[in-house]
Write a protein that holds these residues in place. Structure first.
Motif, PDB file in Angstrom:
ATOM      1  N   GLN A 439      -2.028  13.196   1.499  1.00 30.12           N
ATOM      2  CA  GLN A 439      -3.059  12.618   2.352  1.00 30.12           C
ATOM      3  C   GLN A 439      -2.689  11.190   2.731  1.00 30.12           C
ATOM      4  OE1 GLN A 439      -5.832  14.347   3.427  1.00 30.12           O
ATOM      5  NE2 GLN A 439      -4.918  16.125   2.404  1.00 30.12           N
ATOM      6  N   ASN A 440      -2.219  11.002   3.964  1.00 32.31           N
ATOM      7  CA  ASN A 440      -1.870   9.670   4.458  1.00 32.31           C
ATOM      8  C   ASN A 440      -3.150   8.895   4.765  1.00 32.31           C
ATOM      9  OD1 ASN A 440      -0.859   7.391   5.677  1.00 32.31           O
ATOM     10  ND2 ASN A 440       0.317   8.469   7.245  1.00 32.31           N
ATOM     11  N   LEU A 441      -3.398   7.821   4.020  1.00 30.30           N
ATOM     12  CA  LEU A 441      -4.628   7.038   4.146  1.00 30.30           C
ATOM     13  C   LEU A 441      -4.420   5.747   4.930  1.00 30.30           C
ATOM     14  CD1 LEU A 441      -5.891   7.437   0.451  1.00 30.30           C
ATOM     15  CD2 LEU A 441      -6.457   8.853   2.439  1.00 30.30           C
ATOM     16  N   ALA A 442      -3.333   5.666   5.694  1.00 37.13           N
ATOM     17  CA  ALA A 442      -3.000   4.419   6.397  1.00 37.13           C
ATOM     18  C   ALA A 442      -4.083   4.016   7.393  1.00 37.13           C
ATOM     19  CB  ALA A 442      -1.658   4.557   7.100  1.00 37.13           C
ATOM     20  N   ASP A 443      -4.602   4.952   8.144  1.00 35.24           N
ATOM     21  CA  ASP A 443      -5.601   4.614   9.174  1.00 35.24           C
ATOM     22  C   ASP A 443      -6.893   4.095   8.569  1.00 35.24           C
ATOM     23  OD1 ASP A 443      -3.865   5.320  11.180  1.00 35.24           O
ATOM     24  OD2 ASP A 443      -4.682   7.354  11.415  1.00 35.24           O
ATOM     25  N   GLU A 444      -7.247   4.569   7.382  1.00 32.25           N
ATOM     26  CA  GLU A 444      -8.502   4.150   6.742  1.00 32.25           C
ATOM     27  C   GLU A 444      -8.356   2.863   5.945  1.00 32.25           C
ATOM     28  OE1 GLU A 444      -7.069   7.164   6.747  1.00 32.25           O
ATOM     29  OE2 GLU A 444      -8.455   8.713   5.999  1.00 32.25           O
ATOM     30  N   ASN A 445      -7.126   2.381   5.756  1.00 30.67           N
ATOM     31  CA  ASN A 445      -6.894   1.198   4.914  1.00 30.67           C
ATOM     32  C   ASN A 445      -5.895   0.256   5.593  1.00 30.67           C
ATOM     33  OD1 ASN A 445      -8.220   1.977   2.066  1.00 30.67           O
ATOM     34  ND2 ASN A 445      -7.195   3.804   2.889  1.00 30.67           N
ATOM     35  N   LYS A 446      -6.251  -0.195   6.777  1.00 30.47           N
ATOM     36  CA  LYS A 446      -5.329  -1.016   7.573  1.00 30.47           C
ATOM     37  C   LYS A 446      -4.995  -2.338   6.895  1.00 30.47           C
ATOM     38  CE  LYS A 446      -6.633   1.025  12.015  1.00 30.47           C
ATOM     39  NZ  LYS A 446      -5.392   1.791  12.127  1.00 30.47           N
ATOM     40  N   ASP A 447      -5.969  -2.926   6.179  1.00 27.77           N
ATOM     41  CA  ASP A 447      -5.698  -4.196   5.498  1.00 27.77           C
ATOM     42  C   ASP A 447      -4.659  -4.007   4.387  1.00 27.77           C
ATOM     43  OD1 ASP A 447      -7.530  -5.427   7.122  1.00 27.77           O
ATOM     44  OD2 ASP A 447      -9.140  -5.465   5.627  1.00 27.77           O
ATOM     45  N   VAL A 448      -4.782  -2.909   3.632  1.00 31.50           N
ATOM     46  CA  VAL A 448      -3.816  -2.620   2.576  1.00 31.50           C
ATOM     47  C   VAL A 448      -2.439  -2.389   3.178  1.00 31.50           C
ATOM     48  CG1 VAL A 448      -3.186  -1.016   0.729  1.00 31.50           C
ATOM     49  CG2 VAL A 448      -5.587  -1.654   1.063  1.00 31.50           C
ATOM     50  N   VAL A 449      -2.392  -1.638   4.273  1.00 37.48           N
ATOM     51  CA  VAL A 449      -1.122  -1.363   4.938  1.00 37.48           C
ATOM     52  C   VAL A 449      -0.472  -2.655   5.413  1.00 37.48           C
ATOM     53  CG1 VAL A 449      -0.071  -0.331   6.990  1.00 37.48           C
ATOM     54  CG2 VAL A 449      -1.696   0.988   5.617  1.00 37.48           C
ATOM     55  N   GLU A 450      -1.247  -3.529   6.037  1.00 37.32           N
ATOM     56  CA  GLU A 450      -0.685  -4.782   6.550  1.00 37.32           C
ATOM     57  C   GLU A 450      -0.114  -5.630   5.421  1.00 37.32           C
ATOM     58  OE1 GLU A 450      -1.896  -8.644   9.327  1.00 37.32           O
ATOM     59  OE2 GLU A 450      -3.461  -7.265   8.620  1.00 37.32           O
ATOM     60  N   GLU A 451      -0.877  -5.756   4.342  1.00 39.06           N
ATOM     61  CA  GLU A 451      -0.420  -6.588   3.219  1.00 39.06           C
ATOM     62  C   GLU A 451       0.838  -6.008   2.578  1.00 39.06           C
ATOM     63  OE1 GLU A 451      -1.985  -8.276  -1.117  1.00 39.06           O
ATOM     64  OE2 GLU A 451      -3.358  -7.163   0.193  1.00 39.06           O
ATOM     65  N   MET A 452       0.836  -4.697   2.316  1.00 43.19           N
ATOM     66  CA  MET A 452       1.976  -4.091   1.631  1.00 43.19           C
ATOM     67  C   MET A 452       3.206  -4.025   2.536  1.00 43.19           C
ATOM     68  SD  MET A 452       0.204  -1.054  -0.651  1.00 43.19           S
ATOM     69  CE  MET A 452       1.704  -0.699  -1.574  1.00 43.19           C
ATOM     70  N   SER A 453       3.018  -3.720   3.808  1.00 46.11           N
ATOM     71  CA  SER A 453       4.171  -3.648   4.709  1.00 46.11           C
ATOM     72  C   SER A 453       4.809  -5.022   4.877  1.00 46.11           C
ATOM     73  CB  SER A 453       3.762  -3.065   6.061  1.00 46.11           C
ATOM     74  OG  SER A 453       2.779  -3.852   6.687  1.00 46.11           O
ATOM     75  N   ASN A 454       3.990  -6.066   4.931  1.00 46.72           N
ATOM     76  CA  ASN A 454       4.544  -7.417   5.011  1.00 46.72           C
ATOM     77  C   ASN A 454       5.366  -7.741   3.769  1.00 46.72           C
ATOM     78  OD1 ASN A 454       3.419  -7.949   7.516  1.00 46.72           O
ATOM     79  ND2 ASN A 454       1.605  -8.970   6.694  1.00 46.72           N
ATOM     80  N   GLN A 455       4.869  -7.320   2.614  1.00 47.49           N
ATOM     81  CA  GLN A 455       5.571  -7.604   1.363  1.00 47.49           C
ATOM     82  C   GLN A 455       6.905  -6.864   1.278  1.00 47.49           C
ATOM     83  OE1 GLN A 455       3.393  -7.801  -2.489  1.00 47.49           O
ATOM     84  NE2 GLN A 455       1.586  -7.327  -1.273  1.00 47.49           N
ATOM     85  N   VAL A 456       6.896  -5.564   1.599  1.00 50.66           N
ATOM     86  CA  VAL A 456       8.127  -4.788   1.435  1.00 50.66           C
ATOM     87  C   VAL A 456       9.167  -5.177   2.480  1.00 50.66           C
ATOM     88  CG1 VAL A 456       7.465  -2.769   2.833  1.00 50.66           C
ATOM     89  CG2 VAL A 456       9.035  -2.488   0.903  1.00 50.66           C
ATOM     90  N   VAL A 457       8.726  -5.506   3.699  1.00 51.80           N
ATOM     91  CA  VAL A 457       9.675  -5.964   4.720  1.00 51.80           C
ATOM     92  C   VAL A 457      10.275  -7.308   4.314  1.00 51.80           C
ATOM     93  CG1 VAL A 457       9.895  -6.774   7.097  1.00 51.80           C
ATOM     94  CG2 VAL A 457       8.649  -4.657   6.616  1.00 51.80           C
TER      95      VAL A 457
END
Length: 476
Positions: A439-457
């Motif tokens: 279950q991809n929850l990216a659309d429901e948790n945009k703030d989490v996605v932004e924070e984590m993607s910034n960190q891993v990049v």
């Protein structure tokens, strides 16, 4: 208030005494690191395999602690071995996929071998008076046409015996088919070091274990603690069980051959485990850490309900079944238990084992791992505090039927993020509730996605990246 203070003092005293007792017990302890090649998370019968039985390893688990959320730091061989050996991300050393021919390494922007100045666990223990030995697969330099890599003994080992992917003394594999025809795997590996001996692939783990036992006996005779790697490659293809088993297993295809070599590997490990369990000195003063370097090859091993395989950043590629055994260091009440909560990875083993051995790392040594020895010994359920970061092997964008595989991944707390190098195409999973990543929850948790993607990049961009020819010149 007085009662609260008294209670706090009692708790502090208990914690202090527990730490003191552990440090007293672990004075000059022996350490054995068993690193299996290409074994899936669910391949041991104690981790749910109903198609094959692994009674010797299961017994190890019944007397130790099994961990369900332990990760290695790459879904493929060479970088995973770099990580567990150094306590650092393998990207720091430009080893991001399996080491191969010079031209192939150069094409992928990779080193030909691990820089011998890397902060090796073995060297730290060797400097502290440990006898250090490596027995089994190496694959961190010295393979194919890379014939001038450093010897394994240049990385902090007193003695080594490897296979066709390392420099120095080696055991090389023979095969025998159902008609009794004997063949060789990886012919030409003799040029990578002497002396070399040929053994049937189905027995070669016994050869490594026998050599390790001789090494350990010599260390005991000298009253030296030992650190030993035993890194077999039985369950890495091609699969060659014994002559009798091969005739039967071949009819069942790849899966049948895999299960046959898995069971024979377990049988061979019985010799090592009996050696440890029947010697009171060793039993009470030896810690065994057992895990796999990455997930299974498709069609061979299995990762249960976890998604993906070897080379994938999905859970099936990077989660490993971990077993820790040490009757002298693990409380009896913790023996045979399963830790389903603690999240940590292979890079955390180095600082943890150094603390366990009472060895202080030199100042200024680069590290990405965290000390989780209390978790490893069952004294705590703590997890790693920092995220675990990943980048995929650069030559594995499409593999095992998966197209455009994610480039980066990050595990932190309950969340697992996968994305492209620029943070696009995010996949976000609550990995605690959804270990199968369904279950991809990216659309429901945009703030989490932004924070984590910034960190891993940001993490990936912070890793040293050399131009294709530079690393070739560095360790030509």
């Amino acid at each position: 208030m007085k009662r609260i203070k008294t209670a706090l003092y009692v708790i502090i005293a208990i914690v202090f005494l527990s730490a003191c007792n552990r440090n007293e017990k672990s004075k000059n302890p022996n350490i054995i690191l068993i690193f299996i090649d290409d074994m899936g998370w669910a391949d041991l019968s104690c981790f749910g395999n109903d198609d094959a039985q692994t009674p010797n390893i299961d017994k190890l688990a019944s007397e130790g602690i099994s961990f369900e959320q332990f990760y290695v730091n790459s879904p493929i061989c060479s970088p995973s071995r770099v990580a567990i050996s150094t306590g650092t991300y393998p990207q720091r050393w430009n080893i991001t996929s399996y080491l191969a021919h010079r031209a192939n390494n150069r094409k992928r922007g990779m080193a030909n071998w691990l820089d011998p100045s890397a902060p090796m666990l073995a060297r730290s223990l060797q400097n502290a008076g440990y006898a250090t030995g490596h027995f089994g697969k190496w694959h961190m330099g010295g393979q194919r046409d890379v014939t001038n890599a450093p010897a394994i003994t240049e990385y902090g080992f007193d003695e080594s015996l490897t296979n066709f992917e390392g420099m120095g003394a080696k055991l090389l594999p023979l095969t025998i088919d159902e008609n009794g025809n004997v063949g060789r795997i990886w012919g030409g590996a003799e040029k990578l070091g002497e002396p070399f001996y040929w053994m049937q692939r189905s027995e070669i783990t016994t050869g490594f274990i026998d050599s390790a036992v001789v090494f350990m006996d010599e260390a005991i005779a000298k009253d030296e603690p030992f650190y030993v790697n035993i890194w077999p490659d039985d369950v890495h293809s091609p699969f060659w069980p014994s002559f009798e088993e091969y005739k039967v297993a071949k009819k069942e295809g790849k899966r049948g051959l895999y299960l046959a070599v898995l069971e024979e590997m377990d049988e061979q490990f019985g010799e090592l485990f009996d050696y440890l369990q029947n010697n009171e000195k060793l039993r009470d003063n030896t810690l065994v850490v057992f895990c796999s370097d990455n997930g299974p090859e498709k069609g061979a091993g299995r990762a249960g309900n976890l998604k993906g395989y070897k080379t994938h950043l999905y859970e099936g590629g990077i989660r490993s079944s971990l077993i820790v055994w040490g009757p002298g260091f693990i409380e009896e009440s913790k023996m045979g238990t399963r830790n389903k909560e603690s999240v940590f990875s292979a890079i955390d083993l180095k600082p943890s084992l150094l603390d366990f051995a009472g060895v202080e790392e030199s100042k200024g040594i680069v590290t990405d791992g965290e000390n989780l020895i209390e978790t490893i010994l069952g004294e705590s359920k703590a997890s790693r505090q920092s995220p675990i970061f990943y980048s995929r092997p650069p030559d594995r964008n499409n593999f095992y039927g998966f197209k455009d595989l994610p480039d980066l991944a990050m595990r932190h707390g309950k969340w697992k993020l996968l994305c492209e190098y620029d943070g696009s195409q995010p996949e976000l999973y609550n990995i605690v509730e959804d270990p199968g990543e369904t279950q991809n929850l990216a659309d429901e948790n945009k703030d989490v996605v932004e924070e984590m993607s910034n960190q891993v990049v940001a993490w990936y961009e912070s890793m040293p990246v050399l131009e294709k020819g530079e690393r070739e010149d560095l360790n030509n």
